[in-house]
Design an enzyme around this catalytic site. Structure first.
Site, mmCIF file in Angstrom:
data_model
loop_
_atom_site.group_PDB
_atom_site.id
_atom_site.type_symbol
_atom_site.label_atom_id
_atom_site.label_comp_id
_atom_site.label_asym_id
_atom_site.label_seq_id
_atom_site.Cartn_x
_atom_site.Cartn_y
_atom_site.Cartn_z
ATOM 1 N N GLY A 51 0.819 -1.203 0.000
ATOM 2 C CA GLY A 51 0.000 0.000 0.000
ATOM 3 C C GLY A 51 0.853 1.253 0.000
ATOM 4 O O GLY A 51 1.999 1.250 -0.461
ATOM 5 N N CYS A 52 0.320 2.332 0.531
ATOM 6 C CA CYS A 52 1.026 3.622 0.545
ATOM 7 C C CYS A 52 2.342 3.523 1.303
ATOM 8 O O CYS A 52 2.379 3.080 2.448
ATOM 9 C CB CYS A 52 0.140 4.685 1.189
ATOM 10 S SG CYS A 52 0.964 6.275 1.386
ATOM 11 N N PHE A 53 3.428 3.963 0.669
ATOM 12 C CA PHE A 53 4.735 3.830 1.326
ATOM 13 C C PHE A 53 4.897 4.721 2.545
ATOM 14 O O PHE A 53 5.722 4.447 3.410
ATOM 15 C CB PHE A 53 5.910 4.000 0.354
ATOM 16 C CG PHE A 53 5.869 5.144 -0.626
ATOM 17 C CD1 PHE A 53 5.146 6.306 -0.396
ATOM 18 C CD2 PHE A 53 6.593 5.055 -1.820
ATOM 19 C CE1 PHE A 53 5.137 7.360 -1.302
ATOM 20 C CE2 PHE A 53 6.597 6.109 -2.740
ATOM 21 C CZ PHE A 53 5.859 7.250 -2.478
ATOM 22 N N CYS A 55 2.799 4.908 4.939
ATOM 23 C CA CYS A 55 2.367 4.039 6.036
ATOM 24 C C CYS A 55 3.426 2.997 6.367
ATOM 25 O O CYS A 55 3.759 2.772 7.543
ATOM 26 C CB CYS A 55 1.074 3.319 5.666
ATOM 27 S SG CYS A 55 -0.343 4.381 5.334
ATOM 28 N N TYR A 194 -4.320 12.639 5.728
ATOM 29 C CA TYR A 194 -4.103 11.226 5.406
ATOM 30 C C TYR A 194 -3.282 10.556 6.507
ATOM 31 O O TYR A 194 -3.592 9.439 6.926
ATOM 32 C CB TYR A 194 -3.376 11.093 4.058
ATOM 33 C CG TYR A 194 -3.117 9.656 3.674
ATOM 34 C CD1 TYR A 194 -4.028 8.948 2.886
ATOM 35 C CD2 TYR A 194 -1.960 8.984 4.096
ATOM 36 C CE1 TYR A 194 -3.799 7.632 2.542
ATOM 37 C CE2 TYR A 194 -1.728 7.675 3.765
ATOM 38 C CZ TYR A 194 -2.652 6.998 2.989
ATOM 39 O OH TYR A 194 -2.416 5.682 2.664
#
Length: 218
Positions: A51-53, A55, A194
């Site tokens: 997923g989003c790096f 995170c 976010y």
């Protein structure tokens, strides 16, 4: 005719995306000989996409034995990918992290445990609100030992959950370092919506699950 035009556009877009996912160059990566990254000053490197790096960076940097985490791109066929290119889903790459760690303190096996404990293992092509092939889950191996660890843990988790584990397993080829503004993002932008609503809750969920692996607070 107006009804046909949107349908035609959707068909073209689907064809483009489908072509990107079945690109012969992409398929060749899955059976390539893995590249082994040598130790540097006693530090090893491991590579993961989940997923989003932003995170994933924060999660791995909370683990004892991890010295640094770098955000970037891996798993695709496009050279020198940018964030904008990656977001199209047509580069083959996923947002990924390079985990620089001390193998005397934390093992590759434990890093794989962290990986599966910090994500929704059954979500395909994304994590949480981030959807698309650029957010898909991939574990990269550099040798047969790492491949064995990954495949065994993936199989055990699938049996435990009685479900398909979505993460792909790739031989590591190359990690492309991301833009400067993506590095240390959670630390530098704690008030970002976010980060507040996605990254921090995901990090805290992992911390609660594996507190024994966390760095001591100073």
């Amino acid at each position: 005719m107006k009804k046909l035009i949107p349908l035609l556009i959707l068909t073209i877009l689907f064809s483009c995306n489908n072509q990107a996912q079945t690109n012969p160059k992409q398929e060749a990566l899955k059976t390539a000989t893995p590249v082994s990254v040598p130790l540097e000053d006693g530090m090893a490197k491991a590579y993961f996409a989940s997923g989003c790096f932003w995170c994933v960076e924060a999660i791995y940097e909370s683990v004892k034995g991890v010295d640094e985490v770098i955000n970037g791109y891996a798993g695709g066929f496009t050279k020198n990918p940018t964030y904008e290119q990656s977001n199209t889903g047509r580069t083959g790459h996923a947002e990924a992290v390079e985990v620089i760690y001390n193998p005397e303190i934390v093992s590759f096996e434990t890093l794989v445990d962290v990986y599966f404990a910090s994500q929704n293992p059954t979500q395909a092509n994304g994590q949480g609100p981030d959807r698309g092939s650029q957010y898909r889950s991939i574990l990269f191996f550099q040798n047969d030992d790492q491949k064995k660890i990954i495949t065994q843990k993936k199989k055990a988790l699938a049996e435990k959950l009685n479900a398909t584990v979505a993460a792909e397993v790739y031989p590591f080829q190359k990690f492309w370092i991301g833009e400067d503004y993506h590095q240390n993002y959670e630390k530098l932008h704690p008030e970002n919506p976010y980060i507040q609503n996605v990254s921090i809750p995901r990090l805290n969920k992992f911390k609660a699950k594996m507190p024994e692996l966390l760095k001591d607070k100073h």
